[in-house]
Scaffold this motif. Sequence first.
Motif, PDB file in Angstrom:
ATOM      1  N   GLY A 104      83.036  -3.411 -36.118  1.00  0.00           N
ATOM      2  CA  GLY A 104      81.739  -3.425 -36.789  1.00  0.00           C
ATOM      3  C   GLY A 104      81.266  -2.037 -37.156  1.00  0.00           C
ATOM      4  N   LEU A 105      81.501  -1.048 -36.259  1.00  0.00           N
ATOM      5  CA  LEU A 105      81.092   0.327 -36.544  1.00  0.00           C
ATOM      6  C   LEU A 105      81.854   0.894 -37.738  1.00  0.00           C
ATOM      7  N   LEU A 106      83.173   0.667 -37.777  1.00  0.00           N
ATOM      8  CA  LEU A 106      83.974   1.167 -38.894  1.00  0.00           C
ATOM      9  C   LEU A 106      83.503   0.562 -40.212  1.00  0.00           C
ATOM     10  N   HIS A 107      83.135  -0.703 -40.183  1.00  0.00           N
ATOM     11  CA  HIS A 107      82.628  -1.360 -41.390  1.00  0.00           C
ATOM     12  C   HIS A 107      81.323  -0.713 -41.838  1.00  0.00           C
ATOM     13  N   VAL A 108      80.425  -0.471 -40.886  1.00  0.00           N
ATOM     14  CA  VAL A 108      79.123   0.131 -41.204  1.00  0.00           C
ATOM     15  C   VAL A 108      79.294   1.564 -41.713  1.00  0.00           C
ATOM     16  N   MET A 109      80.305   2.269 -41.179  1.00  0.00           N
ATOM     17  CA  MET A 109      80.565   3.644 -41.624  1.00  0.00           C
ATOM     18  C   MET A 109      81.130   3.695 -43.034  1.00  0.00           C
ATOM     19  N   LEU A 140      77.571  -6.808 -25.514  1.00  0.00           N
ATOM     20  CA  LEU A 140      77.218  -5.665 -26.359  1.00  0.00           C
ATOM     21  C   LEU A 140      77.430  -5.978 -27.836  1.00  0.00           C
ATOM     22  N   ALA A 141      78.486  -6.767 -28.127  1.00  0.00           N
ATOM     23  CA  ALA A 141      78.773  -7.103 -29.525  1.00  0.00           C
ATOM     24  C   ALA A 141      77.690  -7.981 -30.132  1.00  0.00           C
ATOM     25  N   SER A 142      76.914  -8.644 -29.292  1.00  0.00           N
ATOM     26  CA  SER A 142      75.807  -9.463 -29.792  1.00  0.00           C
ATOM     27  C   SER A 142      74.565  -8.637 -30.095  1.00  0.00           C
ATOM     28  N   LEU A 143      74.493  -7.416 -29.553  1.00  0.00           N
ATOM     29  CA  LEU A 143      73.282  -6.610 -29.700  1.00  0.00           C
ATOM     30  C   LEU A 143      73.030  -6.112 -31.123  1.00  0.00           C
ATOM     31  N   PRO A 144      74.049  -5.718 -31.921  1.00  0.00           N
ATOM     32  CA  PRO A 144      73.728  -5.272 -33.286  1.00  0.00           C
ATOM     33  C   PRO A 144      72.950  -6.315 -34.081  1.00  0.00           C
ATOM     34  N   LYS A 145      73.322  -7.586 -33.918  1.00  0.00           N
ATOM     35  CA  LYS A 145      72.584  -8.642 -34.627  1.00  0.00           C
ATOM     36  C   LYS A 145      71.149  -8.725 -34.123  1.00  0.00           C
ATOM     37  N   VAL A 146      70.967  -8.571 -32.800  1.00  0.00           N
ATOM     38  CA  VAL A 146      69.614  -8.603 -32.223  1.00  0.00           C
ATOM     39  C   VAL A 146      68.780  -7.443 -32.759  1.00  0.00           C
ATOM     40  N   PHE A 147      69.367  -6.224 -32.739  1.00  0.00           N
ATOM     41  CA  PHE A 147      68.622  -5.052 -33.205  1.00  0.00           C
ATOM     42  C   PHE A 147      68.339  -5.113 -34.706  1.00  0.00           C
ATOM     43  N   ASP A 170      68.266  -0.826 -39.466  1.00  0.00           N
ATOM     44  CA  ASP A 170      69.403  -0.936 -40.363  1.00  0.00           C
ATOM     45  C   ASP A 170      70.686  -1.070 -39.543  1.00  0.00           C
ATOM     46  N   GLU A 171      71.802  -1.351 -40.226  1.00  0.00           N
ATOM     47  CA  GLU A 171      73.060  -1.651 -39.529  1.00  0.00           C
ATOM     48  C   GLU A 171      73.538  -0.485 -38.668  1.00  0.00           C
ATOM     49  N   LEU A 172      73.416   0.750 -39.168  1.00  0.00           N
ATOM     50  CA  LEU A 172      73.876   1.902 -38.406  1.00  0.00           C
ATOM     51  C   LEU A 172      73.013   2.123 -37.168  1.00  0.00           C
ATOM     52  N   ALA A 173      71.688   2.042 -37.325  1.00  0.00           N
ATOM     53  CA  ALA A 173      70.803   2.220 -36.172  1.00  0.00           C
ATOM     54  C   ALA A 173      71.049   1.141 -35.121  1.00  0.00           C
ATOM     55  N   SER A 218      78.537  -8.290 -38.709  1.00  0.00           N
ATOM     56  CA  SER A 218      77.808  -8.725 -37.516  1.00  0.00           C
ATOM     57  C   SER A 218      77.928 -10.231 -37.314  1.00  0.00           C
ATOM     58  N   GLU A 219      77.853 -10.997 -38.407  1.00  0.00           N
ATOM     59  CA  GLU A 219      77.985 -12.453 -38.314  1.00  0.00           C
ATOM     60  C   GLU A 219      79.387 -12.849 -37.864  1.00  0.00           C
TER      61      GLU A 219
END
Length: 444
Positions: free
Chosen positions: A43-48, A165-172, A178-181, A274-275
């Motif tokens: 997910g991080l690589l995608h967002v980057m 932890l992988a569920s947290l980006p969707k929560v945030f 934004d996706e990076l934050a 994220s989905e």
Amino acid sequence: MAQPHWLGIQLASGVSRGNFATYLFAVFISSGYAGALSVLQPGLLHVMGIAADTQAMLTGYLGALQELVFILLLGAAGALSDRIGRRPVYVFGLAVTGIGFTLYPHASSITQLVAFRLLVAVGSAAMIGMMVTVVADYAAERSRGRANGQQALAATLGAFIPPVLASLPKVFSSQGLDELAAQQWTFAVGGALGLVAAAVVLAGLAPKVVQATTTARESFKNTILGGLRAARDPQTALSYGAAFISRGDLAVTGAFISLWLVQYGTRELGLTASEAMFQLAVPRVLATVAGALLGSLIMGRIADRTSRVTAVAMASGLAAAVYSAVFLISDPSADWVIGLLFVMGIAEISAFVSSQALVGQQAPEAYRGATIGFFGVAGAFGILLGTSGGGVLFAKISPSAPFVLFGALNFAVFVWSMWLRKRLNNKTAEPTQAPASAISTSQI
């Protein structure tokens, strides 16, 4: 004076129930770190904004970089712990890993990503080395299999940390970030776990359990050489081979199941990263973890009821069949894949438990940290092959190719362990064999 017990495990001299409970908590966090980057990094690589066709290669190369650090440092970390104790090395490893993890999503380039991955790798070398070594100190020989089973159970429970932890980006992101934050806050939560665990280990782990007089007198160089010489023993050599494939198994599953599902979900099903992580990767990672929970309990008992060589044979045989079966997957989101991943969890944790029980049995007390450190080096080579070689196979051949490779390697270890089992049985049957000079093989 009778030694204390922990859930049926006889503890070693100088180890309290509180020490063992602290150790299991440290294992829980350490194991969570061991798999967290594999789950979160896609997910991080995608967002980057890294191109999808280079993500597999970069995943492999970053993993390979970490394993190169492990190869260089694991033996030294084990030897250092033989001299100064396990606790300071474990505290250092947890704290540095947590700091590196927090910094990881703040990389603004691939160069910075590599630098932060190096920091994580240095901390992880100390952390993972002590996770494997301390259990050999803390359990009496007759309880070694069950102790490794409970360690594997704690490690498997720790494997729930990455999908959480992988569920947290969707929560945030649902809260307006934004996706990076969202990624940065997720990694910050993960980094805090290491700092908390370091404080707990500092307070609760036994200061020093085993300190042989000969080790205290010898140089750091000779301590490392003592660990290397331990591989002359055939059963120790087999444990190193089993470490190679069992760690490679875990690496391939961790690195490429999530990547396969994220890429399939975004490319074929039109999901966001994220989905795809939440809908596809998380439930299938949880299925693997559930299988590992069951496998850790089963193999811990098997390793104490039969010989450790036989346990390695059983685990590697099952893993050979399961990893080879991944070749049959054309749609990783299919429901039947969840069942296969459940059995894969049983297989990979069984290989993990049986190999650790074997090396813990065979490691000489004076060089236990160094010997198990080189056991970790063998595992690092397996992870190196699984991540770097697996990344190339994933990108150039098919997503199932890394799994098929480790199916073949597991079969090779199965054949090796069956050959050694027969050899040890033959030695036991010889009337002239001197039982006092060798490890008992009467249970084989």
